[in-house]
Design an enzyme around this catalytic site. Structure first.
Site, short mmCIF file in Angstrom:
data_model
loop_
_atom_site.label_atom_id
_atom_site.label_comp_id
_atom_site.label_asym_id
_atom_site.label_seq_id
_atom_site.Cartn_x
_atom_site.Cartn_y
_atom_site.Cartn_z
N HIS A 3 -56.24 -19.75 -38.78
CA HIS A 3 -56.11 -18.52 -38.02
C HIS A 3 -54.67 -18.39 -37.57
CE1 HIS A 3 -56.18 -19.74 -33.54
NE2 HIS A 3 -55.92 -20.82 -34.23
N CYS B 112 -48.29 -20.79 -32.38
CA CYS B 112 -49.59 -20.30 -32.87
C CYS B 112 -49.51 -18.92 -33.49
CB CYS B 112 -50.63 -20.33 -31.75
SG CYS B 112 -51.03 -22.00 -31.23
N HIS C 41 -52.15 -21.41 -39.08
CA HIS C 41 -52.38 -22.84 -38.93
C HIS C 41 -53.88 -23.09 -38.90
CE1 HIS C 41 -52.51 -21.22 -34.84
NE2 HIS C 41 -53.22 -22.29 -34.50
N HIS D 83 -57.41 -25.59 -37.74
CA HIS D 83 -58.03 -26.49 -36.77
C HIS D 83 -59.32 -27.05 -37.35
CE1 HIS D 83 -55.55 -25.22 -33.36
NE2 HIS D 83 -55.81 -23.95 -33.66
N HIS E 109 -63.94 -23.47 -43.82
CA HIS E 109 -62.96 -23.31 -44.91
C HIS E 109 -62.67 -21.84 -45.19
CE1 HIS E 109 -63.63 -27.57 -45.37
NE2 HIS E 109 -62.52 -27.61 -46.07
N GLU F 74 -60.46 -26.86 -30.05
CA GLU F 74 -59.62 -26.53 -31.20
C GLU F 74 -58.76 -27.72 -31.59
OE1 GLU F 74 -57.37 -23.02 -30.11
OE2 GLU F 74 -55.70 -24.27 -29.50
#
Length: 132
Positions: A14, A23, A27, A29, A65, A121
């Site tokens: 996201h 952010c 990237h 998580h 994914h 996260e």
């Protein structure tokens, strides 16, 4: 009153649009979802763990994914181009742990008496949404 907890996780990418920090970039998580439900005992259980675990996994598998995108945060031609090669999940909220905790709370609360949802996260950072 009793409580039981169950957790599941998913890996997804996201970014945060209109954000000035790391952010802002795409990237990923390993999002961990911890659900706590409450209730009285019915046949010795608040709920069957296997049913709760299965439902939470189903909710997480939807995002696993994928590239999670806040609706309206990408120009249409970019979004459509990405959709040609990747699984995109558009959501109507900013993709923060806080907003995901509310999203999952509302979903779990449709089936169970949810006390709270906690979304990690990272292993050290989480957000919690509760009805109380």
């Amino acid at each position: 009153m009793y409580t039981i907890k169950c957790e599941s996780s998913f890996d997804a990418a996201h970014f945060l649009s209109n954000y000035h920090g790391k952010c802002h970039n795409i990237h990923g998580h390993r999002w961990k979802i911890l659900a706590c439900i409450k209730g009285n005992l019915d046949n010795g259980m608040v709920a069957d763990f296997s049913f709760l675990k299965s439902y939470l996994k189903e909710l997480c598998d939807y995002f696993d994914h994928t590239f999670i995108v806040e609706r309206g945060s990408l120009e249409n031609h970019i979004l459509n181009s990405l959709k040609e090669q990747f699984v995109i999940r558009e959501v109507d909220f900013r993709t923060t742990a806080e907003n995901f905790s509310k999203y999952f709370f509302e979903k779990v609360n449709e089936r169970y008496d949810c006390l709270y949802i906690e979304v990690y996260e990272t292993p050290n950072n989480s957000a919690r949404y509760s009805c109380e």
